[in-house]
Design a protein around this motif. Structure first.
Motif, PDB file in Angstrom:
ATOM      1  N   PRO A   1     -14.386 -16.514  -1.494  1.00  0.00           N
ATOM      2  CA  PRO A   1     -14.651 -15.346  -1.768  1.00  0.00           C
ATOM      3  C   PRO A   1     -14.839 -14.423   0.193  1.00  0.00           C
ATOM      4  O   PRO A   1     -15.784 -14.545   0.897  1.00  0.00           O
ATOM      5  CB  PRO A   1     -15.888 -14.537  -2.600  1.00  0.00           C
ATOM      6  N   TYR A   2     -14.065 -13.133  -0.302  1.00  0.00           N
ATOM      7  CA  TYR A   2     -14.367 -11.871   0.750  1.00  0.00           C
ATOM      8  C   TYR A   2     -14.085 -10.758   0.307  1.00  0.00           C
ATOM      9  O   TYR A   2     -12.946 -10.682  -1.013  1.00  0.00           O
ATOM     10  CB  TYR A   2     -13.348 -12.060   1.761  1.00  0.00           C
ATOM     11  N   THR A   3     -15.186 -10.257   0.041  1.00  0.00           N
ATOM     12  CA  THR A   3     -15.382  -8.674  -0.308  1.00  0.00           C
ATOM     13  C   THR A   3     -14.846  -7.349   0.133  1.00  0.00           C
ATOM     14  O   THR A   3     -16.330  -7.673   0.772  1.00  0.00           O
ATOM     15  CB  THR A   3     -16.494  -8.904  -1.829  1.00  0.00           C
ATOM     16  N   LEU A   4     -14.652  -6.214  -0.128  1.00  0.00           N
ATOM     17  CA  LEU A   4     -14.951  -4.870   0.163  1.00  0.00           C
ATOM     18  C   LEU A   4     -15.067  -3.983  -1.452  1.00  0.00           C
ATOM     19  O   LEU A   4     -14.178  -4.194  -1.852  1.00  0.00           O
ATOM     20  CB  LEU A   4     -13.549  -4.356   1.348  1.00  0.00           C
ATOM     21  N   VAL A   5     -15.443  -2.839  -0.501  1.00  0.00           N
ATOM     22  CA  VAL A   5     -15.225  -1.590  -1.785  1.00  0.00           C
ATOM     23  C   VAL A   5     -13.837  -1.032  -1.631  1.00  0.00           C
ATOM     24  O   VAL A   5     -13.528  -0.704  -0.693  1.00  0.00           O
ATOM     25  CB  VAL A   5     -16.290  -1.197  -1.819  1.00  0.00           C
ATOM     26  N   VAL A   6     -12.847  -0.827  -2.417  1.00  0.00           N
ATOM     27  CA  VAL A   6     -12.120  -0.286  -2.451  1.00  0.00           C
ATOM     28  C   VAL A   6     -12.129   1.153  -3.704  1.00  0.00           C
ATOM     29  O   VAL A   6     -12.518   0.614  -4.633  1.00  0.00           O
ATOM     30  CB  VAL A   6      -9.867  -0.963  -2.896  1.00  0.00           C
ATOM     31  N   GLY A   7     -12.242   2.179  -3.598  1.00  0.00           N
ATOM     32  CA  GLY A   7     -12.205   3.249  -4.535  1.00  0.00           C
ATOM     33  C   GLY A   7     -13.275   2.990  -5.601  1.00  0.00           C
ATOM     34  O   GLY A   7     -13.132   3.318  -6.469  1.00  0.00           O
ATOM     35  N   GLY A   8     -14.515   2.367  -4.984  1.00  0.00           N
ATOM     36  CA  GLY A   8     -15.392   2.509  -6.166  1.00  0.00           C
ATOM     37  C   GLY A   8     -15.545   1.012  -6.962  1.00  0.00           C
ATOM     38  O   GLY A   8     -16.492   0.365  -7.446  1.00  0.00           O
ATOM     39  N   SER A   9     -14.331   0.003  -6.267  1.00  0.00           N
ATOM     40  CA  SER A   9     -13.941  -1.000  -7.204  1.00  0.00           C
ATOM     41  C   SER A   9     -14.535  -2.593  -6.523  1.00  0.00           C
ATOM     42  O   SER A   9     -14.095  -1.795  -4.858  1.00  0.00           O
ATOM     43  CB  SER A   9     -12.693  -1.483  -7.827  1.00  0.00           C
TER      44      SER A   9
END
Length: 321
Positions: free
Chosen positions: A152-160
């Motif tokens: 997995p690679y994750t980031l926050v976009v608009g709170g999601s």
């Protein structure tokens, strides 16, 4: 769509060692990095691996480490594959939905129930407090309709929370292929299917909705696998770095290509004829690139093969493009 920025030059000769493998031999790796900078410190996840047949074999230990300078790290937390009863672990990814909220750690490992890759999530106020016994399922092969999902690679976009992960596509197998597919607990090393990147979105960091494939496999050097490992916002969109391989013979020895996007779901590869970043040694593998943007610098972490066949975790610091 043209390249939104010119990706910086990354050279082994200009990089420094962050983590070394246990032995100077093929199959011993330290790498699989993912990095975050929370404004005060760097948080790095990494993995250690042994060759098959050397116990504990394969990906046996994952850790979270912290640093104030991005070079010298001390471990905060670790997990051994035996704590999961798993044949192997691979990449982790850290994310924080709110500036003062909990940290989420997404961990990929081989599910002992079916020998397929899966992803779980851990939650804690600080990474030092992760408790592997309190992990929560995020994705399995069954829940995604694939032969496995990992890295997995994750980031926050608009709170999601937006997650990218590599999947092994499902297809009809013959009886012999079905027996082979998961016999070694790593379908990526069989050549029986291909491995594109999918995306998923979550409001709470635990329950995700799959968005489908966003970075498919190509027709040449990345025809077998296209694994998005890093996303960097730019003025006009996003720069993505991805691992590619032409066949299962290059599994474990991927090289790094470049893609761009304006919306995080449609990615255009800008390196269709060959990788952008490689190691000067051995197979040329340079993979799992991730970037922490701090001030006017990119801190670029990656795993690279050495002349002796081992893999090590390195850092290159380059001016922000």
């Amino acid at each position: 769509m043209q390249s939104l920025i010119d990706p910086p030059r990354i050279r082994m000769a200009d990089s420094v060692l962050v983590r070394a493998p246990e032995k100077d031999e093929p199959g011993y790796w330290a790498g699989c990095p993912s990095v975050r900078h929370d404004g005060n410190r760097f948080l790095l996840t990494y993995r250690e691996r042994h060759p098959r047949g050397v116990e504990p074999e394969r990906g046996w230990r994952c850790a979270v480490a912290e640093s104030t300078d991005g070079v010298e790290f001390r471990d905060l937390w670790e997990v051994h594959k035996d704590e999961l009863a798993s044949p192997s672990m691979e990449r982790m990814s850290l994310v924080r939905q709110e500036p003062d909220g909990d940290w989420l750690a997404y961990l990929s490992y081989v599910d002992p129930a079916d020998n397929r890759w899966r992803i779980d999530v851990l939650r804690a106020g600080d990474p030092a407090g992760f408790d592997i016994a309190r992990r929560t399922e995020v994705f399995t092969a069954a829940s995604t309709g694939t032969e496995g999902i990992k890295d997995p690679y994750t980031l926050v976009v608009g709170g999601s929370v937006l997650m990218y992960a590599v999947v092994s596509r499902s297809r009809e197998f013959t009886a012999a292929e079905r027996d082979l597919a998961h016999a070694t607990a790593d379908i990526h090393n069989t050549g029986l299917t291909t491995q594109p990147t999918v995306a998923a979105i979550s409001q709470d960091g635990t329950r995700f909705d799959l968005l489908g494939e966003v970075l498919p496999t190509g027709n040449g050097w990345d025809a077998y696998e296209s694994r998005l490992t890093c996303v960097v916002p730019t003025g006009d969109g996003y720069l993505g770095l991805y691992d590619g391989s032409a066949s299962y013979h290059e599994n474990y020895e991927e090289r790094c290509g470049v893609a761009v996007s304006t919306d995080l779901t449609r990615w255009l590869k800008t390196t269709p004829t060959g990788p952008r970043y490689t190691s000067p040694h051995g197979t040329g593998s340079l993979r799992y690139v991730d970037v922490a943007v701090v001030g006017d610098e990119w801190f670029v972490y990656f795993e690279a093969t050495r002349a002796d066949g081992a893999h090590e975790l390195r850092l290159a610091r380059v001016p922000r493009p």
